[in-house]
Design a protein around this motif. Structure first.
Motif, PDB file in Angstrom:
ATOM      1  N   ARG A  43       0.850  -1.196   0.000  1.00 28.42           N
ATOM      2  CA  ARG A  43       0.000   0.000   0.000  1.00 28.42           C
ATOM      3  C   ARG A  43       0.878   1.235   0.000  1.00 28.42           C
ATOM      4  NH1 ARG A  43      -4.869  -1.165   4.165  1.00 28.42           N
ATOM      5  NH2 ARG A  43      -6.305  -1.689   2.508  1.00 28.42           N
ATOM      6  N   PRO A  44       0.482   2.262  -0.731  1.00 25.24           N
ATOM      7  CA  PRO A  44       1.313   3.459  -0.801  1.00 25.24           C
ATOM      8  C   PRO A  44       1.217   4.328   0.425  1.00 25.24           C
ATOM      9  CG  PRO A  44      -0.654   3.758  -2.099  1.00 25.24           C
ATOM     10  CD  PRO A  44      -0.684   2.352  -1.581  1.00 25.24           C
ATOM     11  N   GLY A  45       2.246   5.102   0.624  1.00 25.14           N
ATOM     12  CA  GLY A  45       2.358   6.279   1.411  1.00 25.14           C
ATOM     13  C   GLY A  45       2.009   6.526   2.832  1.00 25.14           C
ATOM     14  N   ARG A  46       0.790   6.564   3.236  1.00 28.12           N
ATOM     15  CA  ARG A  46       0.407   7.112   4.533  1.00 28.12           C
ATOM     16  C   ARG A  46      -0.138   6.039   5.458  1.00 28.12           C
ATOM     17  NH1 ARG A  46      -1.767  12.916   4.170  1.00 28.12           N
ATOM     18  NH2 ARG A  46      -3.073  12.115   5.799  1.00 28.12           N
ATOM     19  N   ARG A  50      -3.848   5.125   2.875  1.00 26.41           N
ATOM     20  CA  ARG A  50      -4.435   6.136   2.009  1.00 26.41           C
ATOM     21  C   ARG A  50      -3.357   6.901   1.262  1.00 26.41           C
ATOM     22  NH1 ARG A  50      -7.995   9.353   6.317  1.00 26.41           N
ATOM     23  NH2 ARG A  50      -9.033   7.573   7.220  1.00 26.41           N
ATOM     24  N   PRO A  51      -3.615   7.215  -0.002  1.00 28.66           N
ATOM     25  CA  PRO A  51      -2.674   8.101  -0.692  1.00 28.66           C
ATOM     26  C   PRO A  51      -2.833   9.519  -0.165  1.00 28.66           C
ATOM     27  CG  PRO A  51      -4.548   7.607  -2.084  1.00 28.66           C
ATOM     28  CD  PRO A  51      -4.699   6.772  -0.838  1.00 28.66           C
ATOM     29  N   ARG A  83     -11.633   7.036  -1.797  1.00 28.65           N
ATOM     30  CA  ARG A  83     -10.791   8.053  -2.420  1.00 28.65           C
ATOM     31  C   ARG A  83     -11.065   9.408  -1.789  1.00 28.65           C
ATOM     32  NH1 ARG A  83     -13.677  10.926  -6.615  1.00 28.65           N
ATOM     33  NH2 ARG A  83     -15.724  10.007  -6.875  1.00 28.65           N
TER      34      ARG A  83
END
Length: 97
Positions: A43-46, A50-51, A83
């Motif tokens: 999973r990306p980023g945070r 969540r992106p 989103r």
């Protein structure tokens, strides 16, 4: 003025209560260490996976209204849609103290 006997009784009672609390606290199981809250595998980023939100949208600020305050728009995470969703700016009645 406190008598010496009353004072010593108070000290002994406080000490006994403290020892009792310490014994009870030591009998409690220790909490498990927390896992770091980072992105899950793949999973990306945070935290939470969540992106990051998109850049702030340019928004035209309306003329001032008496008795109201303009609250600018912002990005809000929608769990239902999965989103980021733009929430438009709006007028909010000024608080009265």
């Amino acid at each position: 003025m406190l008598s010496r006997r009353l004072f010593l009784t108070w000290i002994a009672g406080t000490a006994a209560a403290t020892v009792g609390v310490a014994t009870e606290a030591a009998a409690q199981p220790s909490p498990e260490p927390r896992r770091p809250s980072g992105p899950g595998p793949g999973r990306p980023g945070r935290p939470g996976g969540r992106p990051p939100p998109p850049r702030r949208r340019p928004e035209r600020r309306p003329r001032p209204r008496s008795g109201f305050v303009w609250v600018p728009g912002r990005w809000v995470w929608s769990a239902r849609r999965g989103r980021w969703v733009w929430s438009d700016g709006h007028w909010r009645r000024r608080r009265r103290w």
